[in-house]
Write an enzyme that holds these catalytic residues in place. Sequence first.
Site, mmCIF file in Angstrom:
data_model
loop_
_atom_site.group_PDB
_atom_site.id
_atom_site.type_symbol
_atom_site.label_atom_id
_atom_site.label_comp_id
_atom_site.label_asym_id
_atom_site.label_seq_id
_atom_site.Cartn_x
_atom_site.Cartn_y
_atom_site.Cartn_z
ATOM 1 N N TYR A 1 29.327 18.516 85.079
ATOM 2 C CA TYR A 1 29.159 17.060 85.204
ATOM 3 C C TYR A 1 28.259 16.727 86.385
ATOM 4 O O TYR A 1 28.416 17.268 87.479
ATOM 5 C CB TYR A 1 30.525 16.397 85.376
ATOM 6 C CG TYR A 1 30.469 14.900 85.238
ATOM 7 C CD1 TYR A 1 29.884 14.310 84.121
ATOM 8 C CD2 TYR A 1 30.984 14.061 86.225
ATOM 9 C CE1 TYR A 1 29.821 12.936 83.984
ATOM 10 C CE2 TYR A 1 30.927 12.684 86.090
ATOM 11 C CZ TYR A 1 30.347 12.130 84.967
ATOM 12 O OH TYR A 1 30.269 10.762 84.834
ATOM 13 N N ASP B 1 33.622 10.004 80.386
ATOM 14 C CA ASP B 1 33.231 10.796 81.561
ATOM 15 C C ASP B 1 34.325 10.844 82.635
ATOM 16 O O ASP B 1 35.066 9.876 82.823
ATOM 17 C CB ASP B 1 31.945 10.227 82.178
ATOM 18 C CG ASP B 1 30.715 10.607 81.364
ATOM 19 O OD1 ASP B 1 30.826 11.483 80.492
ATOM 20 O OD2 ASP B 1 29.638 10.031 81.603
ATOM 21 N N GLU C 1 33.824 5.134 86.379
ATOM 22 C CA GLU C 1 33.231 4.377 85.281
ATOM 23 C C GLU C 1 33.815 4.837 83.952
ATOM 24 O O GLU C 1 34.123 4.022 83.077
ATOM 25 C CB GLU C 1 31.709 4.571 85.301
ATOM 26 C CG GLU C 1 30.901 3.394 84.812
ATOM 27 C CD GLU C 1 30.978 2.176 85.717
ATOM 28 O OE1 GLU C 1 30.878 1.064 85.180
ATOM 29 O OE2 GLU C 1 31.152 2.329 86.938
ATOM 30 N N ASP D 1 34.915 10.162 85.702
ATOM 31 C CA ASP D 1 34.702 9.436 86.956
ATOM 32 C C ASP D 1 35.266 8.024 86.819
ATOM 33 O O ASP D 1 35.863 7.689 85.790
ATOM 34 C CB ASP D 1 33.216 9.412 87.330
ATOM 35 C CG ASP D 1 32.340 8.805 86.229
ATOM 36 O OD1 ASP D 1 32.882 8.163 85.304
ATOM 37 O OD2 ASP D 1 31.105 8.970 86.292
ATOM 38 N N GLU E 1 31.537 8.972 75.118
ATOM 39 C CA GLU E 1 30.619 7.862 75.390
ATOM 40 C C GLU E 1 29.330 7.907 74.589
ATOM 41 O O GLU E 1 28.748 6.876 74.286
ATOM 42 C CB GLU E 1 30.269 7.838 76.890
ATOM 43 C CG GLU E 1 31.367 7.219 77.724
ATOM 44 C CD GLU E 1 31.251 7.573 79.186
ATOM 45 O OE1 GLU E 1 31.037 6.667 79.987
ATOM 46 O OE2 GLU E 1 31.388 8.754 79.519
ATOM 47 N N HIS F 1 35.367 16.878 91.010
ATOM 48 C CA HIS F 1 34.590 17.794 90.164
ATOM 49 C C HIS F 1 33.907 18.855 91.005
ATOM 50 O O HIS F 1 33.735 18.707 92.197
ATOM 51 C CB HIS F 1 33.512 17.020 89.393
ATOM 52 C CG HIS F 1 34.005 15.750 88.815
ATOM 53 N ND1 HIS F 1 35.025 15.702 87.917
ATOM 54 C CD2 HIS F 1 33.637 14.460 89.049
ATOM 55 C CE1 HIS F 1 35.262 14.441 87.593
ATOM 56 N NE2 HIS F 1 34.446 13.672 88.273
ATOM 57 N N ARG G 1 27.687 13.906 88.075
ATOM 58 C CA ARG G 1 28.026 12.885 89.086
ATOM 59 C C ARG G 1 29.157 13.439 89.941
ATOM 60 O O ARG G 1 30.327 13.369 89.566
ATOM 61 C CB ARG G 1 28.421 11.567 88.423
ATOM 62 C CG ARG G 1 27.265 10.898 87.720
ATOM 63 C CD ARG G 1 27.602 9.517 87.173
ATOM 64 N NE ARG G 1 26.442 8.932 86.518
ATOM 65 C CZ ARG G 1 26.185 9.017 85.217
ATOM 66 N NH1 ARG G 1 27.024 9.673 84.434
ATOM 67 N NH2 ARG G 1 25.108 8.451 84.699
#
Length: 716
Positions: free
Chosen positions: A300, A82, A86, A84, A9, A344, A302
């Site tokens: 990570y 990432d 998103e 997740d 990203e 995670h 989040r």
Amino acid sequence: MANKLIIVESPAKASTITKFIGGSVKVMASMGHIRDLPKSKLAVDVENNFEPEYINIRGKADLIKSLKKEANAAKIVYLATDPDREGEAIAWHLAYILNISPESLCRVTFNEITKDAVQESIKHPRAIDKNLFDAQQARRVMDRIVGYKMSPVLWKKVKRGLSAGRVQSVVVRLIVEREEEIEKFIPEEYWNIYASLLAKDAKRPFEARFYGKNDKKIEIKNKEQVDQIINDIKNADFVVTDIKRGQKKRTPAPPFTTSTMQQEASRKLGFSIKKTMSVAQGLYEGVKVPEKGLVGLITYMRTDSTRISDVARAAAKEYIEEKYGKAYYENRFYKTKEGAQDAHEAIRPTYVELTPEKVKESLTNDQYKLYNLIYNRFIASQMSAAEFDTIAINIKANEYNFKANGQSIKFHGFMKLYVETKDEETGEDDELVLPNLEINQILKNEKTETKQSFTEPPARYTEASIVKVLEEKGIGRPSTYAPTISTILDRHYIQKDQKQLIPTELGKIVNKLLIENFEDVVNVAFTANIEEQFDQVAEGKENWKDVISDFYGPFAETVEKVEKELEHVELVDEVSDIPCEKCGRMMVYKYGRYGKFLACPGFPECRNAKPIIETIDIPCPVCGGVVQIKKTKRGRKFYVCENNPGTCQYISWNKPKLGEKWNPQENVAGESEEKVKKTRKKATAKKTTKKKTTKKSSAKKSETKKVTTKKSAKSK
């Protein structure tokens, strides 16, 4: 050309990963989302099973062209966005643009950007998780429907350009309701009595607090009760009647999840939620460390989980035993709360050997502060409990009871390194040492003090406390808290006064209108229930379009009803009792980005407008004039006398108090002058640099011109 292409990203992440990958591998960044719903229309076909109409994001044409070119040339393309929902959505849209089958083994994820984690993930690619993408898609589509259908109500009744949202409107509601609680709160009087008692052979007295009468607790409500008790114990002996000794333990807090990191960074470092996530992103994606190059320093950021890997656990054990000794280590496991996404690990340092002090020179000040917090919290989570010796003493004066409690630390354990803060500190962990006493011992009463107090209203929310409430109530997800709070601040529905979140006049009006018209949507239970349904979609237990469909039917009926009610409604401004000094019309109240203001209704012929001046009921401490509340461009409040500028110089950051003298050092203007001087210095330095640069470039140009002229002459 590269045999493999890895797409992430951000450029920072791309740089860090490039270091770990050998051979003919190219790493590129998508710069976040590559496709999205257009802003110009609803872009959700409500007549055709809620099909979203995605488009390529404006301004990304050249990037998309480059990605396509490299993807076509590469034998294998890995989508490493990432780990997740998103990130899964970005990967799905990249697959669509690059003509990659989502079912192919094109997706790789890693919880930490370390050499081992990256290389291991590339060995085990997987298909894009359609359930995770659908959960993100459900959120995006529902938020678009809610925002685009509810916002026009605000345009009709307040002003154009305002917005409503599924989560943001509920957060505003919570903040407004807390403010209403504060406004309605009626303080109640209560009193405390303290006796300063001295034991025989003791060097100094200790404090005992009034408890009650004949071992029954009494709340002292007024001065009459106080006077009666003071009179009854005037000549009484203070006798020790009971001593209880004990021990207590305090265990460490678990390693950080996203929300606990946001809360603790707000309390301990004063970081906004947005700043915390931005700094954490940089630590996760990679920082240049001497002898190691680019290194992802944390896992990570989040996550809802408090789980940590066996490798990290072993590294923590080795570090603790070596630095503090074996007595300080305890192998701890933390239970992740129900309903959390446990994909995670908790947020922790990727390399325990890279202590905050070792990497300090490689980090910005903010990065160091947050890394230090994350590092110490993780290490402390694997340490022994702190142990305290406690003592509780009951003392009698005639029939009245006084109590004294003390504690002393016996073993520091994890507290040698880290102690979690709370929104409201009680001071109960302070070390309170009491003298050695015996039952029936008589103590000398040195003095008795009384203190009148009043119950206080609930505290306003801070970013830390609102995040805690949102998590407890299941509203939104930790990854959405930062953008949600930023949005309602940017819309001027709330403002920050120091750390407190306060609703603006505009925020209160918007909240009232939404509750009146969309009570079923802007409520906590509905928002929390929808989040649970999104989780069900992510787990493959629900179809995302069914979730939207179940919501849309009743919602569409409400929207239709509200639109009919508003069909013939015209926005009528509230008229003030202040005449326009330019044309004489009575001015009206309007709502702008910064809240309520006065404007002439004769617009556009008369364009007069002015702010509403807010005042306080405490006179100016210098001249006795009216003190006005004003705000800086950044929204910080200050207090200024109505006669400034003029006969009075009073201006201060702090609210004046009755009888308190003004300290001119608090002068806002003085600070501003200092800032102006600094700004001028910087501007002068820039101009000087610019002049030097211009002179150099002019000299270069003239040299080039001479060379060109010579060449021309030769050719002739």
